[in-house]
Motif scaffolding. Structure first.
Motif, PDB file in Angstrom:
ATOM      1  N   THR A 293      68.999  43.631 103.546  1.00  0.00           N
ATOM      2  CA  THR A 293      67.648  44.192 103.509  1.00  0.00           C
ATOM      3  C   THR A 293      66.976  43.802 102.195  1.00  0.00           C
ATOM      4  OG1 THR A 293      68.227  46.256 102.382  1.00  0.00           O
ATOM      5  CG2 THR A 293      68.577  46.169 104.773  1.00  0.00           C
ATOM      6  N   ILE A 294      65.771  44.292 101.993  1.00  0.00           N
ATOM      7  CA  ILE A 294      65.051  43.996 100.751  1.00  0.00           C
ATOM      8  C   ILE A 294      65.733  44.618  99.538  1.00  0.00           C
ATOM      9  CG2 ILE A 294      62.811  43.671 101.863  1.00  0.00           C
ATOM     10  CD1 ILE A 294      62.106  46.542 101.063  1.00  0.00           C
TER      11      ILE A 294
ATOM     12  N   SER B 179      65.535  35.294 105.657  1.00  0.00           N
ATOM     13  CA  SER B 179      66.369  36.426 105.251  1.00  0.00           C
ATOM     14  C   SER B 179      65.509  37.533 104.653  1.00  0.00           C
ATOM     15  CB  SER B 179      67.406  35.975 104.220  1.00  0.00           C
ATOM     16  OG  SER B 179      68.060  37.093 103.649  1.00  0.00           O
ATOM     17  N   ASN B 180      65.871  38.779 104.968  1.00  0.00           N
ATOM     18  CA  ASN B 180      65.145  39.928 104.418  1.00  0.00           C
ATOM     19  C   ASN B 180      65.504  40.209 102.961  1.00  0.00           C
ATOM     20  OD1 ASN B 180      63.756  40.578 106.831  1.00  0.00           O
ATOM     21  ND2 ASN B 180      65.596  41.568 107.641  1.00  0.00           N
TER      22      ASN B 180
END
Length: 444
Positions: A198-199, A219-220
């Motif tokens: 995730t971020i 990609s995050n």
């Protein structure tokens, strides 16, 4: 009680079976080779089509099984989860995970990251494809340890929820094309390393490697880059004064001169510096760690010296891109290369690099025919076929003068002549030591 089927019972399969016994899962084993099954009272071996008559909750695949194997296809078609040991082990982990993948340099990068963390007072452990399966120790690792995992394509091909805090991709080159249907399939599986990031997470990418750069743009995770050719504003690079520099949130740290880094370890060092910077490790610790790190055994390993002539053991090189990397790290090279011909590789790029960079090459192993044909086609004459590694070492040593570097970098699997790359590399080092002794020099 859950029931799982483990495909394959080598080291990975055995580690999974032991983990299952500790968490109360019933184990069945499917193994096509004739191997003894340990703990037969709890590990039940099945053969033939027996797997169709048993209800399984999960299928755990060892790295040696191809994804088009009929058993894998059967369970996938029946919506039974088919996962890798990496995915299964991660179910039992609450650790912060740093996962490293790529075609070349994974193990070295993992080891260097661990050294950086250790020298800064962090506790960590390196597991995975580098040697010890995650499953073998996952229940015993204290929660304050950071788990550094070398992850192979086979391990990443069957993941669902595996979620590293930091992922590192060293490079992506055509490899294992005897195992995967195409290079596109190979890199698609590699992409899974960032599937669940995730971020809040970070992915470290090689800006000089266009394949991995392009692959992970969706990609995050936060992207941080390293490069030996470009200035980086959030990552690491080599500046105009030849310093390794790492940058985070605009804060730049000069670490050490490129000449202070062991041959072949610049990319690994730049990647490890980013991880160190993420954990706010100061430049003094980073500099000392990078300067002191000598790399892994069998990876451009300096193993002998006669005056200014150096001997390098790069037996860990099992593909042409790894050997090309080694050639780029040295000058005045006399090369010993060759091994098992099992990867659908034509060695076109390596042959042309040898023509441009190598003074003379001695060839051993099954790949000698391909290399010889390539050399004839590109009109390169400075080569000789040898019957053994001992013969090649003797002739290369006798030929070397001045500041020559004798590099043993096979660019191929070892299984045509040796049990594995370690046996192959150890023999090279033994032969070098014997040659040094003949000439009145001490071995390293």
């Amino acid at each position: 009680m859950d029931q799982i089927l483990i495909l394959g019972f080598a080291r990975t399969g055995k580690a999974v079976a032991k983990l299952c016994s500790r968490v109360g899962v019933k184990v069945y084993i499917y193994e096509e080779d004739n191997v003894d099954i340990e703990n037969k009272e709890t590990n039940i071996k099945i053969t033939g089509l027996e797997y169709k008559d048993i209800s399984f909750d999960k299928i755990i695949v060892s790295p040696g099984f191809k994804l088009d194997h009929h058993i894998i296809k059967y369970f996938q078609s029946n919506n039974i989860p088919v996962i890798s040991e990496l995915e299964f082990s991660a179910y039992f982990s609450k650790h912060e995970i740093i996962a490293v993948t790529g075609t070349n340099g994974k193990g070295t990068t993992c080891t260097l990251i661990a050294k950086v963390l250790e020298n800064a007072g962090f506790k960590s452990i390196v597991l995975g494809n580098i040697g010890i399966p995650f499953a073998e120790l996952v229940l015993d690792i204290p929660l304050d340890y950071k788990v550094i995992l070398e992850t192979s394509c086979a391990q990443l091909s069957l993941i669902d929820k595996f979620h590293p805090k930091i992922s590192v991709v060293t490079n992506l080159k055509p490899e294992h094309l005897n195992f995967y249907n195409s290079f596109e399939e190979y890199i698609t599986f590699k992409k899974n390393i960032s599937k669940n990031q995730t971020i809040e997470d970070t992915i470290v990418l090689n800006l000089d490697d266009q394949v991995s750069y392009a692959l992970f743009q969706e990609s995050n995770a936060k992207k941080m880059y390293f490069s030996t050719t470009k200035t980086i504003f959030d990552g690491s690079y080599i500046d105009k004064e030849n310093y390794l520099v790492t940058v985070k949130d605009g804060n730049e740290l000069k670490i050490c001169k490129k000449k202070d880094v062991q041959a072949g370890l610049v990319d690994n060092s730049l990647a490890a510096l980013i991880v160190g910077n993420i954990y706010s490790i100061n430049s003094t610790i980073l500099s000392k760690t990078i300067k002191d790190f000598k790399g892994l055994e069998h990876a451009i390993e300096l193993c002998g010296r006669i005056e200014k002539i150096n001997f390098y053991n790069d037996s860990k090189s099992t593909n042409e891109h790894s050997t090309i990397h080694a050639l780029n790290c040295l000058e005045d090279i006399i090369l010993i290369t060759g091994g098992k011909d099992d990867k659908n590789c034509d060695y076109f790029y390596l042959s042309n690099k040898i023509k441009d960079k190598v003074k003379f090459v001695f060839i051993i192993g099954e790949t000698k025919s391909k290399l010889q044909d390539n050399f004839y086609n590109i009109k390169y004459e400075n080569f000789k076929i040898c019957n053994s590694l001992a013969d090649a070492v003797q002739q290369a040593s006798d030929l070397a003068t001045n500041t020559d570097n004798i590099l043993f970098s096979p660019a191929a699997n070892s299984k045509d002549m040796f049990v594995d790359h370690k046996v192959r590399g150890n023999l090279f080092k033994k032969l070098v030591a014997e040659y040094l002794e003949q000439k009145g020099y001490e071995s390293m």
